[in-house]
Design a protein around this motif. Structure first.
Motif, PDB file in Angstrom:
ATOM      1  N   GLU A 123       0.821  -1.216   0.000  1.00  0.00           N
ATOM      2  CA  GLU A 123       0.000   0.000   0.000  1.00  0.00           C
ATOM      3  C   GLU A 123       0.856   1.267   0.000  1.00  0.00           C
ATOM      4  OE1 GLU A 123      -2.298  -0.541   3.499  1.00  0.00           O
ATOM      5  OE2 GLU A 123      -3.647  -2.048   2.603  1.00  0.00           O
ATOM      6  N   GLN A 124       2.182   1.113   0.104  1.00  0.00           N
ATOM      7  CA  GLN A 124       3.079   2.263   0.209  1.00  0.00           C
ATOM      8  C   GLN A 124       3.584   2.696  -1.165  1.00  0.00           C
ATOM      9  OE1 GLN A 124       3.014   3.348   3.355  1.00  0.00           O
ATOM     10  NE2 GLN A 124       1.841   1.476   3.720  1.00  0.00           N
ATOM     11  N   PRO A 125       3.973   3.974  -1.312  1.00  0.00           N
ATOM     12  CA  PRO A 125       4.554   4.434  -2.581  1.00  0.00           C
ATOM     13  C   PRO A 125       5.946   3.837  -2.793  1.00  0.00           C
ATOM     14  CG  PRO A 125       4.666   6.162  -0.917  1.00  0.00           C
ATOM     15  CD  PRO A 125       3.832   5.066  -0.322  1.00  0.00           C
ATOM     16  N   GLY A 126       6.340   3.699  -4.036  1.00  0.00           N
ATOM     17  CA  GLY A 126       7.643   3.144  -4.365  1.00  0.00           C
ATOM     18  C   GLY A 126       7.507   1.826  -5.112  1.00  0.00           C
ATOM     19  N   GLN A 127       8.621   1.322  -5.643  1.00  0.00           N
ATOM     20  CA  GLN A 127       8.618   0.031  -6.335  1.00  0.00           C
ATOM     21  C   GLN A 127       8.598  -1.082  -5.308  1.00  0.00           C
ATOM     22  OE1 GLN A 127      11.624  -0.680  -9.383  1.00  0.00           O
ATOM     23  NE2 GLN A 127      11.622  -2.864  -8.917  1.00  0.00           N
ATOM     24  N   TYR A 128       7.564  -1.907  -5.351  1.00  0.00           N
ATOM     25  CA  TYR A 128       7.465  -3.025  -4.422  1.00  0.00           C
ATOM     26  C   TYR A 128       8.181  -4.236  -5.009  1.00  0.00           C
ATOM     27  CZ  TYR A 128       5.588  -6.669  -1.433  1.00  0.00           C
ATOM     28  OH  TYR A 128       5.469  -7.722  -0.567  1.00  0.00           O
ATOM     29  N   VAL A 129       9.097  -4.813  -4.239  1.00  0.00           N
ATOM     30  CA  VAL A 129       9.835  -6.005  -4.671  1.00  0.00           C
ATOM     31  C   VAL A 129       9.355  -7.192  -3.839  1.00  0.00           C
ATOM     32  CG1 VAL A 129      12.085  -7.089  -4.932  1.00  0.00           C
ATOM     33  CG2 VAL A 129      11.837  -4.643  -5.330  1.00  0.00           C
ATOM     34  N   PRO A 130       8.577  -8.103  -4.424  1.00  0.00           N
ATOM     35  CA  PRO A 130       8.091  -9.259  -3.675  1.00  0.00           C
ATOM     36  C   PRO A 130       9.234 -10.163  -3.233  1.00  0.00           C
ATOM     37  CG  PRO A 130       6.899  -8.979  -5.746  1.00  0.00           C
ATOM     38  CD  PRO A 130       8.104  -8.092  -5.812  1.00  0.00           C
ATOM     39  N   ALA A 131       8.998 -10.906  -2.187  1.00  0.00           N
ATOM     40  CA  ALA A 131      10.030 -11.809  -1.673  1.00  0.00           C
ATOM     41  C   ALA A 131      10.251 -13.006  -2.579  1.00  0.00           C
ATOM     42  CB  ALA A 131       9.650 -12.285  -0.272  1.00  0.00           C
ATOM     43  N   TYR A 132       9.216 -13.418  -3.319  1.00  0.00           N
ATOM     44  CA  TYR A 132       9.377 -14.629  -4.140  1.00  0.00           C
ATOM     45  C   TYR A 132       8.439 -14.693  -5.342  1.00  0.00           C
ATOM     46  CZ  TYR A 132       5.867 -15.695  -0.557  1.00  0.00           C
ATOM     47  OH  TYR A 132       4.818 -15.622   0.328  1.00  0.00           O
ATOM     48  N   ASP A 133       7.314 -14.003  -5.319  1.00  0.00           N
ATOM     49  CA  ASP A 133       6.307 -14.183  -6.366  1.00  0.00           C
ATOM     50  C   ASP A 133       6.488 -13.149  -7.481  1.00  0.00           C
ATOM     51  OD1 ASP A 133       4.229 -15.343  -7.651  1.00  0.00           O
ATOM     52  OD2 ASP A 133       2.678 -14.760  -6.213  1.00  0.00           O
ATOM     53  N   HIS A 134       7.642 -13.215  -8.151  1.00  0.00           N
ATOM     54  CA  HIS A 134       7.937 -12.262  -9.228  1.00  0.00           C
ATOM     55  C   HIS A 134       8.965 -12.896 -10.164  1.00  0.00           C
ATOM     56  CE1 HIS A 134       9.426  -8.692 -11.295  1.00  0.00           C
ATOM     57  NE2 HIS A 134       8.324  -8.082 -10.903  1.00  0.00           N
ATOM     58  N   PRO A 135       8.791 -12.770 -11.483  1.00  0.00           N
ATOM     59  CA  PRO A 135       9.709 -13.454 -12.405  1.00  0.00           C
ATOM     60  C   PRO A 135      11.164 -13.026 -12.277  1.00  0.00           C
ATOM     61  CG  PRO A 135       8.217 -11.964 -13.580  1.00  0.00           C
ATOM     62  CD  PRO A 135       7.692 -12.088 -12.200  1.00  0.00           C
ATOM     63  N   ASP A 136      11.423 -11.740 -12.027  1.00  0.00           N
ATOM     64  CA  ASP A 136      12.809 -11.296 -11.917  1.00  0.00           C
ATOM     65  C   ASP A 136      13.465 -11.799 -10.633  1.00  0.00           C
ATOM     66  OD1 ASP A 136      12.736  -9.882 -14.348  1.00  0.00           O
ATOM     67  OD2 ASP A 136      11.831  -8.147 -13.363  1.00  0.00           O
ATOM     68  N   VAL A 137      12.695 -11.869  -9.562  1.00  0.00           N
ATOM     69  CA  VAL A 137      13.217 -12.426  -8.310  1.00  0.00           C
ATOM     70  C   VAL A 137      13.524 -13.912  -8.491  1.00  0.00           C
ATOM     71  CG1 VAL A 137      12.668 -12.943  -5.897  1.00  0.00           C
ATOM     72  CG2 VAL A 137      12.039 -10.719  -6.868  1.00  0.00           C
ATOM     73  N   ILE A 138      12.597 -14.636  -9.102  1.00  0.00           N
ATOM     74  CA  ILE A 138      12.795 -16.072  -9.330  1.00  0.00           C
ATOM     75  C   ILE A 138      14.011 -16.316 -10.220  1.00  0.00           C
ATOM     76  CG2 ILE A 138      11.796 -18.107 -10.454  1.00  0.00           C
ATOM     77  CD1 ILE A 138       9.037 -17.042  -9.541  1.00  0.00           C
ATOM     78  N   ALA A 139      14.154 -15.523 -11.277  1.00  0.00           N
ATOM     79  CA  ALA A 139      15.301 -15.688 -12.174  1.00  0.00           C
ATOM     80  C   ALA A 139      16.610 -15.462 -11.431  1.00  0.00           C
ATOM     81  CB  ALA A 139      15.187 -14.739 -13.356  1.00  0.00           C
ATOM     82  N   GLY A 140      16.636 -14.444 -10.578  1.00  0.00           N
ATOM     83  CA  GLY A 140      17.839 -14.202  -9.787  1.00  0.00           C
ATOM     84  C   GLY A 140      18.180 -15.377  -8.893  1.00  0.00           C
TER      85      GLY A 140
END
Length: 291
Positions: A123-140
Motif C-alpha cells: 500500500e506504500q509508494p515506491g517500487q514493491y519487490v516481492p520476496a518470491y512471487d515475481h519473475p525477476d526475483v525467481i530468475a535471480g
C-alpha cells in the motif's frame, strides 16, 4: 517469463559466485552449495539485485520480509543508491532486524506474519519487490542452480528448502534435467499443501525455521513452475533440522540458520533420491549456539 541466464549477467558484478564443498557423511558422497556465504548471508541477494536492475532505477524501493529478503533488498538498494523501506512482522529476529537497519534501510515492524506485513508494504509508494512471487526475483534465485550445474555436472539431484517458493522455482528452471527435491518443516508446509490441493492454500506456520520458511501461502508463479517440475516434496521435523544444523557445525564448521539445514535433514533421513545430491545451504542469518 523468467530468464536465468540474463539474471546471471545482470548480477555478476554484485553477487558472489559461492563455492561448492564436495564431501561425504557416513561414507556417502554429497555436495554442499555454500550459499550462506552470499552477500547478506543468503541467496536472497541475487533476486533482489536482479529485480532492481531489470527495470528503470526507481526513486524508492519497498518490500516485506521476515528477514533474509529484507536484508537483501536493503543491501541491493544501498549498492544501487536507492532509498529502501522494509516491512517486517513483529516477530522478526533481532539479528535480522539490526542487519536491515545497518544496510541503511528504514524498518517498519507491522503485523503478526509475513502476509500482514506484505499487505501493508504494497500500500506504500515506491517500487514493491516481492520476496518470491515475481519473475525477476525467481530468475535471480535461479542462478544458484545454474552455478551448481556448471560447477558440478555429475550432481543428479538439487535439494532446496522452501518458504514462498522463489529459490525452489528458480532452481527448477536451472536444474537442466536433474531431480528437484523441496524440503519444508513438518508444520511449515505451504508448498507441500499446495501440491496436494492443486493450488496455493493457506498453511500453518510453526517451526524453528519460520523466520525464513514461514510463508503462509506459496507464491502463485513459483507454484506454477514447481507443479510443472514435479519435485520430490519432503517434510522434516524441527528436531531433525536442529540436529542437521549442529552436524554442519560439528563436522564442517559451517554455521547456518535452521532453514539452511533442512535439506541436510532430509538427506540424512534417506528422503533424497539419486547417487549424488547437492544441498543448498541457503542462509546464515541467525544467532545461535551449538547444542
Amino acid at each position: 517469463m523468467t530468464d536465468v541466464a540474463l539474471a546471471a549477467a545482470r548480477i555478476a558484478r554484485h553477487a558472489r559466485r559461492t563455492p561448492l564443498l564436495r564431501t561425504e557423511i557416513d561414507g556417502k558422497p554429497l555436495v554442499l552449495k555454500l550459499e550462506h556465504l552470499q552477500r547478506t548471508g543468503s541467496f536472497k541477494f541475487r533476486g533482489a539485485v536482479n529485480a532492481l536492475l531489470a527495470g528503470g532505477k526507481p526513486d524508492h524501493v519497498v518490500t516485506a520480509s521476515g528477514g533474509n529478503h529484507g536484508m537483501a533488498v536493503a543491501q541491493a538498494a544501498a549498492v544501487l543508491d536507492i532509498p529502501a523501506t522494509v516491512y517486517a512482522p513483529e516477530s522478526i529476529p533481532d539479528s535480522k532486524a539490526r542487519r536491515i537497519l545497518a544496510a541503511g534501510a528504514r524498518l517498519v515492524r507491522a503485523g503478526e506474519n509475513y502476509a500482514e506485513a506484505a499487505k501493508l508494504a504494497q500500500e506504500q509508494p515506491g517500487q514493491y519487490v516481492p520476496a518470491y512471487d515475481h519473475p525477476d526475483v525467481i530468475a535471480g534465485q535461479g542462478t544458484v542452480g545454474a552455478e551448481i550445474v556448471a560447477d558440478a555436472s555429475d550432481v543428479d539431484a538439487l535439494v532446496v528448502a522452501v518458504g514462498g517458493g522463489g529459490l525452489a522455482a528458480g532452481t527448477a528452471l536451472s536444474a537442466d534435467g536433474r531431480k528437484l527435491v523441496t524440503v519444508e518443516p513438518t508444520n511449515c508446509r505451504a508448498l507441500h499443501d499446495a501440491l496436494a490441493a492443486g493450488t496455493p492454500v493457506d498453511s500453518p506456520v510453526d517451526s524453528i525455521a519460520a523466520s525464513a520458511l514461514g510463508a503462509t501461502r506459496v507464491g502463485k508463479l513459483p507454484f506454477e513452475i514447481l507443479r510443472a517440475a514435479d519435485p520430490v516434496s519432503v517434510l522434516v521435523d524441527d528436531d531433525k533440522i536442529i540436529a542437521a544444523r549442529d552436524l554442519l557445525w560439528e563436522s564442517f564448521r559451517l554455521a547456518v540458520e535452521p532453514a539452511a539445514a533442512a535439506p541436510l535433514a532430509a538427506w540424512l533421513a534417506g528422503q533424497v533420491p539419486g547417487d549424488l545430491a547437492c544441498l543448498v545451504l541457503c542462509g546464515a542469518n541467525t544467532d545461535w549456539l551449538p547444542a
